[in-house]
Enzyme design. Structure first.
Site, PDB file in Angstrom:
ATOM      1  N   LYS A 222       0.623  -1.277   0.091  1.00 49.53           N
ATOM      2  CA  LYS A 222      -0.043  -0.096  -0.150  1.00 49.53           C
ATOM      3  C   LYS A 222       0.724   1.355   0.127  1.00 49.53           C
ATOM      4  CE  LYS A 222      -4.289  -1.746   1.135  1.00 49.53           C
ATOM      5  NZ  LYS A 222      -5.747  -2.014   1.981  1.00 49.53           N
ATOM      6  N   ARG A 256      -4.523 -10.253   4.028  1.00 48.58           N
ATOM      7  CA  ARG A 256      -4.724 -10.163   2.537  1.00 48.58           C
ATOM      8  C   ARG A 256      -3.366  -9.653   1.721  1.00 48.58           C
ATOM      9  NH1 ARG A 256      -6.600  -6.387  -0.811  1.00 48.58           N
ATOM     10  NH2 ARG A 256      -7.808  -6.850  -2.503  1.00 48.58           N
TER      11      ARG A 256
HETATM   12  C1  7PM Z   1      -5.598   0.756  -4.907  1.00 50.36           C
HETATM   13  C2  7PM Z   1      -5.925   1.156  -3.860  1.00 50.36           C
HETATM   14  C3  7PM Z   1      -5.643  -0.401  -5.632  1.00 50.36           C
HETATM   15  C4  7PM Z   1      -6.379   0.073  -2.892  1.00 50.36           C
HETATM   16  C5  7PM Z   1      -5.899  -1.581  -4.594  1.00 50.36           C
HETATM   17  C6  7PM Z   1      -6.400  -1.183  -3.333  1.00 50.36           C
HETATM   18  C7  7PM Z   1      -8.493  -4.205   1.166  1.00 50.36           C
HETATM   19  C8  7PM Z   1      -9.469  -4.981   0.418  1.00 50.36           C
HETATM   20  C9  7PM Z   1      -8.301  -3.832  -1.065  1.00 50.36           C
HETATM   21  C10 7PM Z   1      -8.208  -4.174   2.436  1.00 50.36           C
HETATM   22  C11 7PM Z   1     -10.364  -5.807   2.458  1.00 50.36           C
HETATM   23  C12 7PM Z   1      -5.325  -3.178  -2.347  1.00 50.36           C
HETATM   24  C13 7PM Z   1      -6.577  -2.246  -2.220  1.00 50.36           C
HETATM   25  N1  7PM Z   1      -7.913  -3.510   0.111  1.00 50.36           N
HETATM   26  N2  7PM Z   1     -10.371  -5.494   1.035  1.00 50.36           N
HETATM   27  N3  7PM Z   1      -9.480  -4.515  -1.141  1.00 50.36           N
HETATM   28  N4  7PM Z   1      -9.229  -5.058   3.195  1.00 50.36           N
HETATM   29  N5  7PM Z   1     -10.953  -6.405   3.247  1.00 50.36           N
HETATM   30  O1  7PM Z   1      -4.305  -2.665  -1.835  1.00 50.36           O
HETATM   31  O2  7PM Z   1      -7.530  -3.769   2.991  1.00 50.36           O
HETATM   32  O3  7PM Z   1      -5.516  -4.044  -2.694  1.00 50.36           O
HETATM   33  S1  7PM Z   1      -8.004  -3.024  -2.725  1.00 50.36           S
END
Ligand code: 7PM
Length: 281
Positions: A222, A256
């Protein structure tokens, strides 16, 4: 609570597990046709399972701030065939990363075992679709919507407000007919939080145990790590592993992650330390 009924499968959470991220957005498989996308998704999921993932999280909507919204039909077309293929051809517990009622419904029908919603079932119809699916749901905290969430996030007490939000969503789910023991919670690192909000929330994360539900966290690669350490996205694995360890120390049960093999080792080692004991006598 250590075992979760996920459709036809059981998920054992007596030790923390890793949820592998499988993005089925066009920018992740740019080779064009839908067959190639499905085939690439299958092979990537197969590798993540071999690396020790307990869950494969399939997502078709980019939650990236400022990203173009994906139409309902496009999300269905991306996600459902991949869920179907994963459940049919691999022995995988699949979760669907979605906020869309029709994707919850069709994803469950295609064999998904878990709903993962960054909007915590606040979109119209999502709560009802989840009740009907009978599947467990992960409720994540986010202020606002992915499009505007990073504009100017404000909290007086980030951890307290995250817990209060999750409690309110738990209450709404239980009132709608979802059994409390099929809920999970997620503080939503990186969603509508400044760098300092994320750091404080991580430090104080053990407080989420007061909700008495399994905690899922996502920190993998992130932008928080870019901001604190000046690392590009492909340089964020060490910090992602450090953060995963800190979260497991504070009670996280599902991590995750993109880098499954590395994260499995980090999580297993953190758990071994957490569970260690002095020898008697
Ligand atoms: C851009 C910004 C691309 C954020 C992808 C993301 C989470 C999630 C995501 C989390 C749960 C990523 C995120 N993040 N579901 N879906 N918890 N439960 O880094 O932190 O994959 S998308």
């Amino acid at each position: 609570m250590t075992r979760l009924r996920c459709g036809t499968r059981m998920l054992d959470l007596s030790s923390p597990v890793v949820m592998g991220i499988l993005n089925v957005t066009p920018d992740s498989f740019s080779d064009g046709g839908r067959f190639n996308e499905r085939d690439a998704a299958l092979r990537q999921a197969e590798q993540m399972l071999a690396d020790g993932a307990a869950i494969i999280d399939v997502g078709g909507e980019s939650t990236r701030p400022g990203a173009a919204p994906v139409s309902e039909q496009e999300e269905l077309d991306r996600v459902v065939p991949v869920v179907e293929a994963l459940c049919g051809e691999l022995d995988a517990l699949v979760s669907v990363d979605t906020s869309t009622a029709s994707v919850i419904r069709d994803g469950a029908a295609a064999g998904a075992g878990l709903i993962n919603d960054v909007r915590a079932l606040r979109r119209p119809g999502a709560l009802e679709a989840s009740v009907a699916s009978g599947l467990p749901v992960c409720l994540m905290h986010m202020q606002g919507e992915p499009g505007n969430m990073q504009d100017n996030p404000q909290y007086e007490d980030v951890t307290g407000e995250v817990i209060a939000f999750l409690q309110a969503r738990i209450d709404a789910c239980v009132a709608a007919g979802i059994s409390r023991d099929s809920l999970l919670v997620d503080p939503g690192f990186g969603f509508a939080k400044s760098v300092n909000h994320n750091l404080v929330l991580m430090r104080e994360m053990a407080a989420l145990q007061s909700l008495d539900l399994p905690v899922l966290i996502g920190v993998s690669r992130k932008s928080l790590f870019g901001k604190v350490l000046g690392r590009e996205v492909n340089e964020r694995l060490p910090a992602s592993l450090a953060a995963a360890v800190m979260c497991v120390e504070r009670g996280a049960k599902i991590v995750r992650a993109h880098d499954v093999q590395e994260t499995v080792d980090a999580v297993r080692f953190a758990h071994a330390v957490r569970e260690s004991h002095k020898e008697s006598s």
